[in-house]
Design a protein around this motif. Structure first.
Motif, PDB file in Angstrom:
ATOM      1  N   PRO A 237       4.292 140.810 -24.549  1.00  0.00           N
ATOM      2  CA  PRO A 237       5.489 141.571 -24.180  1.00  0.00           C
ATOM      3  C   PRO A 237       6.254 142.069 -25.411  1.00  0.00           C
ATOM      4  O   PRO A 237       6.288 141.403 -26.445  1.00  0.00           O
TER       5      PRO A 237
ATOM      6  N   ASN B 261       9.346 142.080 -25.779  1.00  0.00           N
ATOM      7  CA  ASN B 261      10.427 141.141 -26.097  1.00  0.00           C
ATOM      8  C   ASN B 261      10.007 140.143 -27.171  1.00  0.00           C
ATOM      9  O   ASN B 261      10.817 139.664 -27.956  1.00  0.00           O
ATOM     10  N   TYR B 262       8.720 139.793 -27.166  1.00  0.00           N
ATOM     11  CA  TYR B 262       8.219 138.829 -28.154  1.00  0.00           C
ATOM     12  C   TYR B 262       8.433 139.361 -29.569  1.00  0.00           C
ATOM     13  O   TYR B 262       8.859 138.633 -30.460  1.00  0.00           O
TER      14      TYR B 262
ATOM     15  N   ASP C 188      12.010 139.193 -30.659  1.00  0.00           N
ATOM     16  CA  ASP C 188      12.380 137.831 -31.022  1.00  0.00           C
ATOM     17  C   ASP C 188      11.787 137.464 -32.380  1.00  0.00           C
ATOM     18  O   ASP C 188      12.423 136.793 -33.196  1.00  0.00           O
TER      19      ASP C 188
ATOM     20  N   ALA D  54      13.876 138.721 -34.989  1.00  0.00           N
ATOM     21  CA  ALA D  54      15.112 137.945 -35.147  1.00  0.00           C
ATOM     22  C   ALA D  54      14.825 136.642 -35.896  1.00  0.00           C
ATOM     23  O   ALA D  54      15.627 136.184 -36.700  1.00  0.00           O
TER      24      ALA D  54
ATOM     25  N   PRO E 224       3.854 129.352 -25.394  1.00  0.00           N
ATOM     26  CA  PRO E 224       4.508 129.688 -24.117  1.00  0.00           C
ATOM     27  C   PRO E 224       4.309 131.151 -23.729  1.00  0.00           C
ATOM     28  O   PRO E 224       4.227 131.471 -22.540  1.00  0.00           O
ATOM     29  N   VAL E 225       4.238 132.034 -24.717  1.00  0.00           N
ATOM     30  CA  VAL E 225       4.009 133.445 -24.419  1.00  0.00           C
ATOM     31  C   VAL E 225       2.630 133.603 -23.793  1.00  0.00           C
ATOM     32  O   VAL E 225       2.455 134.275 -22.769  1.00  0.00           O
TER      33      VAL E 225
ATOM     34  N   ALA F  40       2.637 132.285 -20.237  1.00  0.00           N
ATOM     35  CA  ALA F  40       3.397 133.119 -19.298  1.00  0.00           C
ATOM     36  C   ALA F  40       2.624 134.382 -18.951  1.00  0.00           C
ATOM     37  O   ALA F  40       2.557 134.789 -17.788  1.00  0.00           O
TER      38      ALA F  40
ATOM     39  N   GLN G 172      13.428 131.701 -23.768  1.00  0.00           N
ATOM     40  CA  GLN G 172      11.973 131.785 -23.680  1.00  0.00           C
ATOM     41  C   GLN G 172      11.514 132.555 -22.444  1.00  0.00           C
ATOM     42  O   GLN G 172      10.475 133.208 -22.466  1.00  0.00           O
TER      43      GLN G 172
ATOM     44  N   LEU H 162      12.922 135.128 -21.243  1.00  0.00           N
ATOM     45  CA  LEU H 162      13.013 136.558 -21.545  1.00  0.00           C
ATOM     46  C   LEU H 162      11.926 136.964 -22.538  1.00  0.00           C
ATOM     47  O   LEU H 162      11.246 137.977 -22.356  1.00  0.00           O
ATOM     48  N   VAL H 163      11.733 136.145 -23.565  1.00  0.00           N
ATOM     49  CA  VAL H 163      10.756 136.476 -24.609  1.00  0.00           C
ATOM     50  C   VAL H 163       9.351 136.616 -24.017  1.00  0.00           C
ATOM     51  O   VAL H 163       8.573 137.454 -24.436  1.00  0.00           O
ATOM     52  N   THR H 164       9.036 135.791 -23.029  1.00  0.00           N
ATOM     53  CA  THR H 164       7.689 135.815 -22.466  1.00  0.00           C
ATOM     54  C   THR H 164       7.563 136.796 -21.302  1.00  0.00           C
ATOM     55  O   THR H 164       6.507 136.896 -20.696  1.00  0.00           O
ATOM     56  N   SER H 165       8.643 137.521 -21.014  1.00  0.00           N
ATOM     57  CA  SER H 165       8.625 138.405 -19.850  1.00  0.00           C
ATOM     58  C   SER H 165       8.195 139.816 -20.216  1.00  0.00           C
ATOM     59  O   SER H 165       8.517 140.322 -21.294  1.00  0.00           O
ATOM     60  N   ALA H 166       7.498 140.433 -19.286  1.00  0.00           N
ATOM     61  CA  ALA H 166       7.110 141.836 -19.482  1.00  0.00           C
ATOM     62  C   ALA H 166       8.283 142.772 -19.173  1.00  0.00           C
ATOM     63  O   ALA H 166       8.220 143.961 -19.466  1.00  0.00           O
ATOM     64  N   LEU H 167       9.349 142.228 -18.607  1.00  0.00           N
ATOM     65  CA  LEU H 167      10.511 143.062 -18.257  1.00  0.00           C
ATOM     66  C   LEU H 167      11.354 143.349 -19.498  1.00  0.00           C
ATOM     67  O   LEU H 167      11.687 142.424 -20.249  1.00  0.00           O
ATOM     68  N   SER H 168      11.744 144.575 -19.701  1.00  0.00           N
ATOM     69  CA  SER H 168      12.644 144.906 -20.812  1.00  0.00           C
ATOM     70  C   SER H 168      14.038 144.363 -20.489  1.00  0.00           C
ATOM     71  O   SER H 168      14.364 144.112 -19.329  1.00  0.00           O
ATOM     72  N   PRO H 169      14.874 144.196 -21.510  1.00  0.00           N
ATOM     73  CA  PRO H 169      16.251 143.752 -21.239  1.00  0.00           C
ATOM     74  C   PRO H 169      16.956 144.664 -20.243  1.00  0.00           C
ATOM     75  O   PRO H 169      17.675 144.186 -19.366  1.00  0.00           O
TER      76      PRO H 169
ATOM     77  N   GLU I 237      21.272 133.766 -43.123  1.00  0.00           N
ATOM     78  CA  GLU I 237      20.073 134.008 -42.319  1.00  0.00           C
ATOM     79  C   GLU I 237      20.404 133.773 -40.834  1.00  0.00           C
ATOM     80  O   GLU I 237      20.007 134.541 -39.951  1.00  0.00           O
TER      81      GLU I 237
ATOM     82  N   ARG J  23      22.354 136.613 -39.441  1.00  0.00           N
ATOM     83  CA  ARG J  23      21.467 137.762 -39.184  1.00  0.00           C
ATOM     84  C   ARG J  23      20.755 137.561 -37.850  1.00  0.00           C
ATOM     85  O   ARG J  23      20.677 138.442 -36.992  1.00  0.00           O
ATOM     86  N   ARG J  24      20.234 136.319 -37.660  1.00  0.00           N
ATOM     87  CA  ARG J  24      19.546 135.942 -36.432  1.00  0.00           C
ATOM     88  C   ARG J  24      20.489 136.108 -35.232  1.00  0.00           C
ATOM     89  O   ARG J  24      20.113 136.658 -34.191  1.00  0.00           O
TER      90      ARG J  24
ATOM     91  N   ALA K  74      21.088 139.763 -34.244  1.00  0.00           N
ATOM     92  CA  ALA K  74      19.994 140.341 -33.452  1.00  0.00           C
ATOM     93  C   ALA K  74      20.138 139.948 -31.990  1.00  0.00           C
ATOM     94  O   ALA K  74      19.904 140.757 -31.084  1.00  0.00           O
ATOM     95  N   LYS K  75      20.528 138.707 -31.749  1.00  0.00           N
ATOM     96  CA  LYS K  75      20.680 138.240 -30.356  1.00  0.00           C
ATOM     97  C   LYS K  75      21.890 138.891 -29.685  1.00  0.00           C
ATOM     98  O   LYS K  75      21.863 139.175 -28.485  1.00  0.00           O
TER      99      LYS K  75
ATOM    100  N   ARG L 109      22.303 144.868 -24.627  1.00  0.00           N
ATOM    101  CA  ARG L 109      21.344 145.584 -23.775  1.00  0.00           C
ATOM    102  C   ARG L 109      21.239 144.922 -22.396  1.00  0.00           C
ATOM    103  O   ARG L 109      20.985 145.563 -21.390  1.00  0.00           O
TER     104      ARG L 109
END
Lengths: 637, 637
Positions: A555, A557-558, A561, A564, A622-623, A626, B34, B36-43, B76, B79-80, B83-84, B90
């Protein structure tokens, strides 16, 4: 070493337990009282059956809450003990385990305790019974084995001795060296149990999480070394309370148990070999075991495997596997002269595709070959460790593979390694001379099998750890837990010191095992994979993409992240994203990898290790889970 | 109360989780990173889907390891964080959870920490984001919620507040009263989790064993009472890491989760009702809640049930059930006027045999009736607690039963109790007047249903505890574990204060559930039973024997052990043995009982309680399990 096991370790009726112990080859058993009380067999019938099975009845257990009580309760306890001593005479048993008092102890006075234990010993003597007194780790007043032994010494009665249980000693972190000074005649019994290091109350830990030696983290070799040095030569018996073992197939668990004692015997001998020389010769460290009353049998020796020799996948229809390997850049080296198998290679990574699967069988990992110094010795060792032999038909002029079955039924072949990483048996494939050394396309020239990931059914996970430790000399790393959409996946790495072999055992969430309908504890209920390491992953991925490979789609999103978490060059990040590559980094190096789509229960991974990176891209797991979960639920194209 | 749940509580993809939360009726969710990161859905797609589903996106979580670090790492981390914050914009989210540093904290200095949190708040402010800072129970320097809140007060920035998580507070036994003094504007978020009291390291406890409110042992009503009194009116959100919930059906778990919040809302209101009056009026304790910003909805009230009204068993072929009940001394009262069901009674114990089972269905417990004050109110309450309604067809002149389905699919009927223990609906059976009040043979005249034992599938055990607690006002006792030949059986007693209702939930060993092939989490994978209490068990057993009843046969070894454990009159012991009766005794009284053979998945137990004996003969349960196991494996006659 006289081997034993308590009936409480196993599932089933007393009769089923005794039969399984005899089949597994135990010398004797401990009878757990509840197993007798709930049995339809009379004590006389149990005695006769044990005699027929060639099983010694070494210990009756447990007798609880005897000492440190007021006089009226003590008399009641002596009456209770007398009834059990009479029962023991009907069973033909002469030793009973008495635990330090947990529930009814009221008086903390060693003088009184010694007096009470003395009266028990006196009564036991009249019945020809020996009392083995044990300090439970959670005993109210007596919870230290040295304390229990001091009481035994004070009483000094021939019918009173001590029982040493490794769990009660090591769970409390007691020093085990003092055991050596014990008078061996006063050690009546030794129980061994291993356990993972857990920080929980010691009673729950003991009741649910004990495991067989080699499946946990206790220093049992050292414990046994001290016991042997003390001069003890009696039974060494397993007493393992474990929620899983109690549910598993009784015969199989008994064999796993026996394997753990055989392995412990070897480890104890090794510990003595390493420590006795130095002890005997003062500062001049000379290895070599002294002679002790307890004899410790030896096993054929095996060193760590030097690498993977091959991996074998099996299917009824192998077209999808062939396509995947071809797209990844593997070369087809031909078919075997006499069997329906194909050989595909990339560098020194060899994959056998076996077409001899049952009709409609989905692609699955069927076998792994390991390079060992001497396959015959390694096979002999595995068989002494009770590994089932896998027969493989060969023609007269073909290489003979020594095969054993792993607990999850994967076939493990012990192969003759070669210093240059080639395998002589590849000559049995294709036209003679046509496919020479198997070295193929430049981009994959340095390819090797990096790791293999096998799914384990929950009933046999601990068993698998001991199997690979004892039979293949792999070392377990601390286990990890990886989140997936259907629960945490327990992941246990087994590896060699030089990382030439890395095997990952995954315990999938139960619901997935159930979904796959694997009620017989069989495997293949969960995806497994083979990972290959190459020098230029980006190049290989581009070639594979051009050949139409279906990558596991990562994805977007990965990658956000990733940006980030790490400061990455934007061009590099774009390349990762373009090719569905995953990335990880730690203090020692970097890791790039990608996954293919899954066929049957198998998928492949390609990895590139940069610098000293020693992991598996755990943050990316986990990615992977999923996306695979999501794909599996999509309607087929 | 605004209800919420973190996506990490549930199984599946982010999309599946969000849909399930909407169906269960949550106001908002916390997005676990996690997921969200592993999801195919955009924000943007997540934001749109949440809007469509009517779900608020209340918290983005977690952001880890920010504070107490050297300057270069802090930069650092900023910065992280930046990004979040951009990602959150979004998503259209405005609150992020920042946990106290576990892994990278190096400097223990509250001044520095406040300075660093201040810079984070400043950056957050620039992005329109609020930071909810939470003390993890295992945070390196900050692990106490009051400490975290002091830092928030020190920084005093509108974009920095505190997140209170009941697990991190109650697992450490921190006092919760100081929450009342907090400035409500500085409490940005409240997370609730329950847990059984376990003594293990707090990280493992938190990661695996959290449960929904009402399924554990934390005083959450009090915690919430203090939160409400502080003036907080924001989301109350579940963050439950639980190995089982992560594997279970997502929609079902979401409903269980919602039930727990509804129940917690009521419990919190009750706590305030009980404590506010006293607080307001000084020493004069007058109950009555003050007004607070957080509104707490109320539920229809229900008192403990007054007793069992009936038990219903179901089978295709009911002959074996009829025979067993007849041999026990139950009287056949006739068939129902309009349905294919029979009524059997002994005293006030009523058993319905339902013949409307699918073809070949084995006998099984199908339904239980409970006497309640007002069935309609009780049913309304259960439905507000998300219990599925069970429709039951009735004729115009018949009693209407209010039915709901328990998590194991047993049908629970809420019946109108009567002071004399009779049931009006029995008049619907048999010829009018022929079978009057159901009072039968003298020996069973005082009979009642003593307890019912239901087997629970492992996925729904905690859910069942909350169901019976919240919908039926039963109280859970501490659970016990009973050894059986195929593993430990977890046994959870749910009962009323006066013991008029005793319900035992058994969690069978997994292997038994698998053996039964129950892959859908269905029940009936394990034996269940109904126990009846009588005044003269010996007399009843003799009569039953004379009628040819097949008793569960108790081994002779059991009676020898009984004699060793208790000083019993030899004649009494002989009677017990002759009639296959089991016996137990404690300080308050005695317990006699016997079991019948099993038909389908059902057997019956007859008990006699002497004196104040309040248990279930727990020491005898292993005997019962072992004999039943043995019988089940014998070839049929």
């Amino acid at each position: 070493m006289r081997t034993g096991i308590a009936t409480v370790c196993l599932s089933g009726t007393l009769k089923e337990k005794m039969q399984a112990c005899a089949i597994a080859g135990f010398d004797g058993i401990e009878i757990f009282e509840q197993d007798l009380v709930t049995s339809a067999l009379s004590p006389e019938a149990v005695r006769a059956m044990a005699a027929d099975l060639g099983l010694g009845l070494d210990l009756y257990q447990p007798f609880r809450d005897f000492d440190s009580v007021p006089e009226d309760l003590l008399r009641e306890n002596l009456r209770r003990a007398g009834a059990k001593f009479e029962l023991m005479s009907r069973l033909g048993m002469d030793t009973i385990l008495v635990c330090s008092n947990v529930a009814t102890a009221e008086i903390d006075d060693d003088g009184l305790r010694a007096e009470q234990l003395g009266r028990l010993a006196q009564l036991a003597g009249e019945h020809g019974v020996k009392v083995a007194y044990e300090a439970l780790a959670w005993g109210k007043y007596v919870n230290d084995y040295e304390h229990a032994h001091r009481l035994v010494e004070t009483v000094d009665h021939p019918n009173l001795g001590t029982c040493l249980d490794s769990f009660h000693i090591l769970s409390r972190d007691w020093d085990t060296a003092p055991i050596e000074k014990f008078n061996a005649e006063k050690i009546f019994f030794v129980q061994v149990a291993d356990a993972p290091k857990l920080s929980m109350d010691v009673l729950s830990w003991s009741r649910h999480y004990r495991v067989f030696p080699g499946e946990g983290q206790f220093e049992l070799d050292k414990f046994m070394g001290h016991v042997v040095r003390a001069g003890y030569a009696g039974p060494v018996s397993l007493e393992i309370f474990n929620d899983v073992f109690r549910q598993s197939d009784v015969e199989r668990t008994a064999v796993d148990a026996m394997r753990s004692l055989i392995w412990l015997e070897e480890q104890s001998a090794k510990w003595l070999d390493a420590h006795d020389g130095g002890a005997a010769a003062g500062s001049g460290k000379v290895a070599g075991r002294r002679r002790y009353p307890m004899e410790l049998a030896t096993l054929p020796k095996v060193a760590e495997p030097a690498g993977f020799n091959f991996a074998e996948v099996k299917a009824d229809d192998t077209a999808a596997l062939e396509k995947l390997l071809g797209q990844l850049g593997f070369e087809f080296e031909g078919r075997h002269r006499t069997k329906d198998v194909q050989l595909w290679t990339m560098g020194h990574a060899r994959v056998i595709i076996n077409e001899q699967a049952p009709s409609h069988a989905e692609p699955a990992i069927a076998a792994l070959g390991f390079d060992v110094d001497n396959p015959v010795i390694a096979s002999a060792r595995a068989q002494q460790l009770k590994a089932p032999v896998v027969p493989r038909k060969v023609q007269a002029d073909e290489e003979v593979f020594q095969g054993i079955a792993a607990p999850d039924s994967t076939e493990i072949f012990l192969c003759q390694g070669s210093p240059d990483g080639t395998a002589a048996w590849t000559a049995e494939f294709g036209q003679a001379g046509e496919f020479g050394d198997g070295v193929s396309a430049p981009v994959g020239a340095g390819a090797v099998i990096d790791h293999v990931n096998l799914a384990q059914p929950w009933q046999h996970f601990d068993e698998a750890v001991l199997f690979y430790t004892s039979a293949l000399a792999l070392e377990p790393a601390p286990f990890a837990e990886v989140p997936s959409p259907t629960g945490l996946v327990r992941s246990q790495i087994m590896q060699t010191t030089d990382r030439a072999v890395r095997l990952v055992l995954n315990l999938a969430p139960l619901i997935q095992q159930e979904d796959a309908g694997q009620q017989d504890g069989g495997r293949k209920s969960y995806q497994e994979h083979i990972a290959f390491a190459v020098d230029d992953l980006v190049g290989l991925a581009r070639n594979a993409r051009d050949r139409g490979l279906e990558f596991l789609e990562i994805p977007a999103n990965y990658y956000e992240d990733l940006a980030a978490r790490f400061s990455l060059d934007p061009g590099f990040l774009a390349t990762l994203k373009e090719l569905n590559l995953l990335y990880d980094r730690d203090a020692s190096g970097e890791f790039l990898h990608f996954y293919t789509a899954t066929v049957g229960s198998v998928f492949f991974e390609m990895v590139e290790r940069r610098g000293g990176y020693d992991g598996y891209g755990a943050p990316n797991a986990p990615v992977r889970h999923a996306v695979q979960y999501d794909h599996a639920r999509r309607p087929p194209n």
